[in-house]
Design a protein around this motif. Structure first.
Motif, short mmCIF file in Angstrom:
data_model
loop_
_atom_site.label_atom_id
_atom_site.label_comp_id
_atom_site.label_asym_id
_atom_site.label_seq_id
_atom_site.Cartn_x
_atom_site.Cartn_y
_atom_site.Cartn_z
N GLY A 6 76.76 34.09 -22.87
CA GLY A 6 75.62 34.59 -22.11
C GLY A 6 74.50 33.58 -22.09
N PHE A 38 77.74 36.00 -18.64
CA PHE A 38 76.75 37.00 -18.23
C PHE A 38 75.33 36.51 -18.42
CE2 PHE A 38 74.97 38.75 -22.13
CZ PHE A 38 75.86 38.25 -23.07
N HIS A 43 67.82 40.47 -23.05
CA HIS A 43 67.39 39.61 -24.17
C HIS A 43 66.11 38.87 -23.81
CE1 HIS A 43 71.37 39.71 -26.46
NE2 HIS A 43 70.44 39.96 -27.35
N TYR A 134 67.22 41.56 -31.94
CA TYR A 134 67.91 40.69 -30.97
C TYR A 134 69.38 40.46 -31.35
CZ TYR A 134 68.37 36.47 -27.96
OH TYR A 134 68.76 35.53 -27.03
N MET A 138 72.97 41.18 -29.27
CA MET A 138 73.90 40.07 -29.02
C MET A 138 75.28 40.39 -29.61
SD MET A 138 73.28 36.05 -29.39
CE MET A 138 74.63 34.89 -29.62
N ASP A 141 76.98 42.55 -27.14
CA ASP A 141 77.45 41.74 -26.00
C ASP A 141 78.85 41.19 -26.25
OD1 ASP A 141 75.00 41.86 -24.63
OD2 ASP A 141 74.23 40.05 -25.60
N VAL A 150 83.29 32.37 -28.47
CA VAL A 150 81.96 32.42 -27.87
C VAL A 150 81.36 31.01 -27.89
CG1 VAL A 150 79.70 33.54 -27.95
CG2 VAL A 150 81.72 34.75 -28.81
N GLN A 156 72.77 29.09 -32.08
CA GLN A 156 73.24 30.46 -31.93
C GLN A 156 74.36 30.83 -32.90
OE1 GLN A 156 71.84 32.83 -29.82
NE2 GLN A 156 70.29 31.23 -29.64
#
Ligand code: TRP
Length: 328
Positions: A6, A38, A43, A134, A138, A141, A150, A156
């Motif tokens: 994302g 996406f 977010h 947050y 995530m 997601d 991912v 991240q």
């Protein structure tokens, strides 16, 4: 293998975003059997609280992906907020998430540290629940689609580890529902901005991906250089112009410019080389981007179709989760 990633729509995509995130995500999406891309618009609510801005940035990110070669018939492209199951799952996962785990998340910690440094009475000053939780959203997601891989930047990786922790906790509490996702860390590309610091919207030193040739040229001409005279030999390694150039030029072009650096080249001429390469590199995608942005109805339809496909995949898993949680 299912790949999912994302992007937060918070500004117009620039060259740094392109090299650091957009290009690697596209490459992975194209090589994976099943890929999900996406736009993490909810977010962005931590910082973007004007609807028209969120809408525009969302369209720009979607148009950038498609313009740069993502095929929406193959890759499932969607806007996070069009998949309501995500927010239902996020709430359920929040109840499997120890608060202490969120205390250690880096964005929250950075904010607390900033408050310490600026001697605020309240160390949570400026921290919303959206920012604090947050990583839970995530995790939803990623877990809702049982993604295997991912692709993310280094910053991240902690969030993917949190998603794994939360998945394990849920699996232990209820049943083995979620796969544990793995981060694919995108190699850091050094992208200098106009002033030589890392290219970033917040430094105001960025070069937007899609702008007309004239505007692009004007920005390239603003790149800061040293004051060596044109005839002095120059080191490509320490030249911001060259570092950008080599990301977009062919092998032959790179060696040619390298040779010119060795012989001595005026900075204006070097910038001209960089501009030409950038202009050619983005010419086709820029046209496509402009066409997409000129009629956002087409983009909107593509996003809604993507969300429909995503929901068809998400719903059986969500049904299983709901059944387990409610005992129904
Ligand atoms: N937090 C990511 C970023 O700032 C964006 C994001 C949201 C994301 N949800 C995701 C990335 C799920 C990968 C998977 O870059």
């Amino acid at each position: 293998m299912r790949v999912l990633t994302g992007v937060k729509p918070t500004h117009i995509p620039h060259l740094g975003n392109y090299l650091g995130a957009i290009k690697p995500a596209i490459q992975l999406a194209q090589s994976a059997k099943e890929s999900f891309l996406f736009i993490a618009d909810y977010h962005s609510l931590t910082t973007i609280q004007k609807g028209s801005e969120l809408r525009d940035f969302t369209y720009q990110v979607a148009a950038t992906w498609i313009a740069c070669g993502v095929d929406p018939n193959k890759t499932i492209i969607y806007r996070q907020s069009d998949v309501p199951e995500l927010f239902e799952l996020a709430w359920i996962l929040a109840n499997q998430t120890p608060k202490g785990l969120m205390n250690r998340a880096h964005a929250y910690k950075a904010k607390v540290q900033e408050n310490e440094e600026t001697k605020k009475d309240d160390l949570d000053f400026g921290v919303s629940m959206g920012l604090f939780a947050y990583p839970v959203l995530m995790s939803a997601d990623i877990l809702l689609f049982n993604a295997d891989v991912v692709p993310v930047g280094e910053d991240q990786v902690q969030h993917i580890e949190i998603a794994r922790d939360i998945a394990q906790k849920f699996n232990r509490t209820y049943d083995e529902v979620f796969k544990l996702p793995r981060a694919h860390i995108q190699a850091k590309t050094l992208v200098p901005g106009l002033d030589g610091r890392k290219m970033s919207k917040s430094y105001g030193n960025h070069i937007p991906l899609f702008q007309d040739s004239k505007a692009m040229r004007k920005l390239v001409m603003k790149i800061v250089t040293d004051s060596l005279p044109p005839e002095a030999p120059k080191d490509p390694e320490t030249s911001n112009i060259f570092q950008l150039y080599k990301q977009f030029a062919t092998k032959e072009q790179i060696s040619e410019l390298e040779a010119l650096y060795g012989k001595g080249i005026g900075w204006g001429v070097a910038k001209e080389h960089l501009f030409n390469v950038l202009d050619a590199y983005f010419a086709r995608s820029r046209d496509k981007f402009n066409t997409l942005m000129s009629d956002t109805k087409v983009l909107e339809d593509a996003l809604l179709r993507g969300a429909e496909r995503a929901r068809v995949i998400a719903q059986p898993l969500m049904k299983q989760v709901r059944t387990l949680v409610r005992g129904l």
